[in-house]
Write a protein that holds these residues in place. Structure first.
Motif, PDB file in Angstrom:
ATOM      1  N   LEU A  40       0.754  -1.156   0.136  1.00  0.00           N
ATOM      2  CA  LEU A  40      -0.147   0.046  -0.042  1.00  0.00           C
ATOM      3  C   LEU A  40       0.950   1.309  -0.036  1.00  0.00           C
ATOM      4  N   MET A  41       0.912   2.178  -1.382  1.00  0.00           N
ATOM      5  CA  MET A  41       1.670   3.149  -0.984  1.00  0.00           C
ATOM      6  C   MET A  41       0.589   4.515  -0.966  1.00  0.00           C
ATOM      7  N   ASP A  42       0.835   5.681  -0.994  1.00  0.00           N
ATOM      8  CA  ASP A  42      -0.084   6.833  -0.825  1.00  0.00           C
ATOM      9  C   ASP A  42      -1.104   6.761  -1.614  1.00  0.00           C
ATOM     10  N   ASN A  43      -0.902   6.734  -2.967  1.00  0.00           N
ATOM     11  CA  ASN A  43      -1.918   7.072  -3.833  1.00  0.00           C
ATOM     12  C   ASN A  43      -1.979   5.866  -4.874  1.00  0.00           C
ATOM     13  N   HIS A  44      -1.540   4.594  -4.411  1.00  0.00           N
ATOM     14  CA  HIS A  44      -1.949   3.406  -5.259  1.00  0.00           C
ATOM     15  C   HIS A  44      -1.563   2.064  -4.285  1.00  0.00           C
ATOM     16  N   TYR A  45      -2.038   1.291  -5.015  1.00  0.00           N
ATOM     17  CA  TYR A  45      -1.769  -0.186  -4.233  1.00  0.00           C
ATOM     18  C   TYR A  45      -1.531  -1.285  -5.426  1.00  0.00           C
ATOM     19  N   HIS A  46      -0.953  -2.321  -5.044  1.00  0.00           N
ATOM     20  CA  HIS A  46      -0.458  -3.723  -5.795  1.00  0.00           C
ATOM     21  C   HIS A  46      -0.919  -4.818  -5.088  1.00  0.00           C
ATOM     22  N   LEU A  47      -1.702  -5.652  -5.636  1.00  0.00           N
ATOM     23  CA  LEU A  47      -2.145  -7.023  -5.198  1.00  0.00           C
ATOM     24  C   LEU A  47      -1.592  -8.094  -6.173  1.00  0.00           C
ATOM     25  N   LEU A  48      -0.872  -9.024  -5.476  1.00  0.00           N
ATOM     26  CA  LEU A  48      -0.594 -10.286  -6.438  1.00  0.00           C
ATOM     27  C   LEU A  48      -1.550 -11.308  -6.043  1.00  0.00           C
ATOM     28  N   LEU A  49      -2.678 -11.408  -6.577  1.00  0.00           N
ATOM     29  CA  LEU A  49      -3.872 -12.007  -6.395  1.00  0.00           C
ATOM     30  C   LEU A  49      -4.156 -13.357  -7.176  1.00  0.00           C
ATOM     31  N   GLU A  50      -4.561 -14.631  -6.660  1.00  0.00           N
ATOM     32  CA  GLU A  50      -4.994 -15.769  -7.165  1.00  0.00           C
ATOM     33  C   GLU A  50      -6.590 -15.827  -7.169  1.00  0.00           C
ATOM     34  N   THR A  51      -7.145 -16.258  -7.909  1.00  0.00           N
ATOM     35  CA  THR A  51      -8.659 -16.093  -7.897  1.00  0.00           C
ATOM     36  C   THR A  51      -9.119 -17.677  -8.394  1.00  0.00           C
ATOM     37  N   PRO A  52      -9.124 -18.598  -7.402  1.00  0.00           N
ATOM     38  CA  PRO A  52      -9.864 -19.847  -7.787  1.00  0.00           C
ATOM     39  C   PRO A  52     -10.946 -20.079  -8.711  1.00  0.00           C
ATOM     40  N   GLU A  53     -11.667 -19.090  -8.365  1.00  0.00           N
ATOM     41  CA  GLU A  53     -13.029 -19.103  -9.237  1.00  0.00           C
ATOM     42  C   GLU A  53     -12.902 -17.821 -10.093  1.00  0.00           C
ATOM     43  N   PRO A  54     -13.703 -17.628 -11.278  1.00  0.00           N
ATOM     44  CA  PRO A  54     -13.721 -16.548 -12.253  1.00  0.00           C
ATOM     45  C   PRO A  54     -14.441 -15.273 -11.695  1.00  0.00           C
ATOM     46  N   ASN A  55     -14.059 -14.761 -10.603  1.00  0.00           N
ATOM     47  CA  ASN A  55     -14.677 -13.653  -9.938  1.00  0.00           C
ATOM     48  C   ASN A  55     -13.910 -12.363  -9.821  1.00  0.00           C
ATOM     49  N   LEU A  56     -12.921 -12.269 -10.460  1.00  0.00           N
ATOM     50  CA  LEU A  56     -12.028 -10.891 -10.308  1.00  0.00           C
ATOM     51  C   LEU A  56     -12.693  -9.650 -10.663  1.00  0.00           C
ATOM     52  N   VAL A  57     -13.618  -9.580 -11.640  1.00  0.00           N
ATOM     53  CA  VAL A  57     -14.364  -8.299 -11.746  1.00  0.00           C
ATOM     54  C   VAL A  57     -15.296  -7.995 -10.869  1.00  0.00           C
ATOM     55  N   ALA A  58     -16.218  -9.285 -10.208  1.00  0.00           N
ATOM     56  CA  ALA A  58     -17.052  -8.719  -9.533  1.00  0.00           C
ATOM     57  C   ALA A  58     -16.444  -8.455  -8.068  1.00  0.00           C
ATOM     58  N   GLY A  59     -15.288  -9.289  -7.660  1.00  0.00           N
ATOM     59  CA  GLY A  59     -14.647  -9.087  -6.624  1.00  0.00           C
ATOM     60  C   GLY A  59     -13.917  -7.853  -6.509  1.00  0.00           C
ATOM     61  N   MET A  60     -13.503  -7.281  -7.642  1.00  0.00           N
ATOM     62  CA  MET A  60     -12.779  -5.978  -7.553  1.00  0.00           C
ATOM     63  C   MET A  60     -13.805  -4.678  -7.443  1.00  0.00           C
ATOM     64  N   LYS A  61     -14.636  -5.188  -8.409  1.00  0.00           N
ATOM     65  CA  LYS A  61     -15.775  -3.884  -7.980  1.00  0.00           C
ATOM     66  C   LYS A  61     -16.155  -3.778  -6.546  1.00  0.00           C
ATOM     67  N   TRP A  62     -16.380  -4.929  -5.854  1.00  0.00           N
ATOM     68  CA  TRP A  62     -17.133  -4.950  -4.340  1.00  0.00           C
ATOM     69  C   TRP A  62     -15.791  -4.383  -3.496  1.00  0.00           C
ATOM     70  N   LEU A  63     -14.473  -4.729  -3.691  1.00  0.00           N
ATOM     71  CA  LEU A  63     -13.475  -4.235  -2.934  1.00  0.00           C
ATOM     72  C   LEU A  63     -13.191  -2.656  -3.160  1.00  0.00           C
ATOM     73  N   GLN A  64     -13.287  -2.323  -4.261  1.00  0.00           N
ATOM     74  CA  GLN A  64     -12.841  -0.849  -4.470  1.00  0.00           C
ATOM     75  C   GLN A  64     -14.179   0.041  -4.254  1.00  0.00           C
ATOM     76  N   GLY A  65     -15.423  -0.623  -4.406  1.00  0.00           N
ATOM     77  CA  GLY A  65     -16.505   0.207  -4.253  1.00  0.00           C
ATOM     78  C   GLY A  65     -16.707   0.335  -2.718  1.00  0.00           C
ATOM     79  N   THR A  66     -16.467  -0.758  -1.875  1.00  0.00           N
ATOM     80  CA  THR A  66     -16.755  -0.900  -0.468  1.00  0.00           C
ATOM     81  C   THR A  66     -15.790  -0.076   0.295  1.00  0.00           C
ATOM     82  N   TYR A  67     -14.422  -0.010  -0.175  1.00  0.00           N
ATOM     83  CA  TYR A  67     -13.459   0.905   0.367  1.00  0.00           C
ATOM     84  C   TYR A  67     -13.644   2.185   0.237  1.00  0.00           C
ATOM     85  N   THR A  68     -14.203   2.595  -0.880  1.00  0.00           N
ATOM     86  CA  THR A  68     -14.521   3.986  -1.286  1.00  0.00           C
ATOM     87  C   THR A  68     -15.711   4.422  -0.316  1.00  0.00           C
ATOM     88  N   GLN A  69     -16.665   3.500  -0.167  1.00  0.00           N
ATOM     89  CA  GLN A  69     -17.680   3.996   0.589  1.00  0.00           C
ATOM     90  C   GLN A  69     -17.324   4.239   2.114  1.00  0.00           C
TER      91      GLN A  69
END
Length: 320
Positions: A40-69
């Motif tokens: 986690l840097m000040d203005n960005h982050y990096h993740l090395l992420l493994e997705t056993p199920e094909p849910n990257l899009v839905a999960g990232m939408k939830w992660l970034q949307g929820t953190y923003t809220q």
């Protein structure tokens, strides 16, 4: 990787970073993700992420949307936090050193940004990275996996292996500090920053063929979206049955109970915590009324000091 809107900070203080890691932990539980490295840097982050199920899009939408809220709620602010869509790079694992190269790139972010103490240049002193957690087994969250990265170096998650890993990363840190252009230090770093795929020629061709097939066959609908939805529904149905059994209910009793019955709330909390299923599905299957109320009801379980809810949270944490 994702960056703040207009390059603004997405983490203004340590509480924001803790909030993001809590949200990431929740996302891993909901989506079944495995994290192999992060920073986690000040203005960005990096993740090395493994997705056993094909849910990257839905999960990232939830992660970034929820953190923003949650970020905005803390400050009573509103509006976008991230700069559009996240950047995703497909990485080859199990052959070559592509996986460990990305992990090293992520962990060396504080060194490239010259954020380490000038005298010691100790990479593990940067707290907001998975690197110090690699070295300290006692502090690792359950969603962080170190075995695959260490395995590419033929090291084990034990004192000798971790000592060798630390020695290698110390050497890389000093090399970055001695380089006049640290962003170009490793030839593969350019591919990480600018490419869409990191792997050998066979892997790149395979990934390209898969993309072409998806585009040709599913022009008007998302294959991965359908697969992710079906996975979530199967997992939610399983958790619904197990959750009802844990609180001593059967499906036939639900409609006769109050919409906010504590036992319903606990089962809803379990499903929300471990899947990406929509609120509407949960409310319909638990007879909990309007979906707009679910977030509040689930939050009550998270924050409750009631003994039965505390016990349920602990039981499900161990079981799931």
């Amino acid at each position: 990787m994702s960056r703040g809107d207009r390059n603004d900070a997405i983490f203004r203080e340590d509480q924001d970073r803790l909030l993001f890691l809590d949200t990431l932990s929740e996302a891993c539980g909901r989506q079944g993700w495995i994290v192999h490295a992060y920073v986690l840097m000040d203005n960005h982050y990096h993740l090395l992420l493994e997705t056993p199920e094909p849910n990257l899009v839905a999960g990232m939408k939830w992660l970034q949307g929820t953190y923003t809220q949650r970020f905005n709620s803390r400050r009573k602010e509103w509006g976008h936090l991230f700069q559009g869509r996240y950047k995703a790079l497909v990485v080859q694992a199990g052959r070559g050193d592509y996986f460990s190269t990305v992990a090293t790139y992520i962990h060396l972010n504080p060194a490239r940004a010259r954020l380490l103490d000038f005298e010691t240049r100790e990479l593990s002193a940067y707290f907001w990275s998975s690197y110090p957690l690699y070295l300290d087994q006692t502090r690792r969250p359950e969603w962080l996996c170190v075995d695959r990265v260490l395995g590419e170096f033929q090291w084990l998650d034990e004192p000798a292996g971790l000592s060798a890993f630390r020695l290698m990363m110390t050497k890389r840190t000093l090399e970055v500090y001695s380089s006049g252009t640290p962003m170009e230090f490793d030839a593969r770093w350019k591919a990480i920053r600018q490419g869409w795929c990191l792997g050998d020629d066979d892997f790149r061709q395979k990934m390209g063929s898969l993309i072409d097939t998806r585009i040709n066959q599913y022009t008007r609908r998302s294959y991965l979206g359908d697969e992710a939805r079906l996975h979530d529904e199967r997992e939610a149905a399983r958790l619904l049955g197990e959750g009802l059994e844990m609180v001593g209910l059967v499906a036939g009793q639900l409609s006769a109970l109050r919409k906010s019955d504590p036992r319903k709330k606990m089962v809803a909390w379990l499903i929300r915590r471990n899947t990406g299923i929509g609120n509407q599905w949960i409310c319909e299957n638990l007879a909990m009324g309007h979906a707009s109320n679910l977030s509040r009801l689930v939050k009550e379980v998270d924050e409750s000091t009631d003994a039965s809810m505390i016990r349920f949270r602990e039981m499900t944490k161990k079981a799931f």
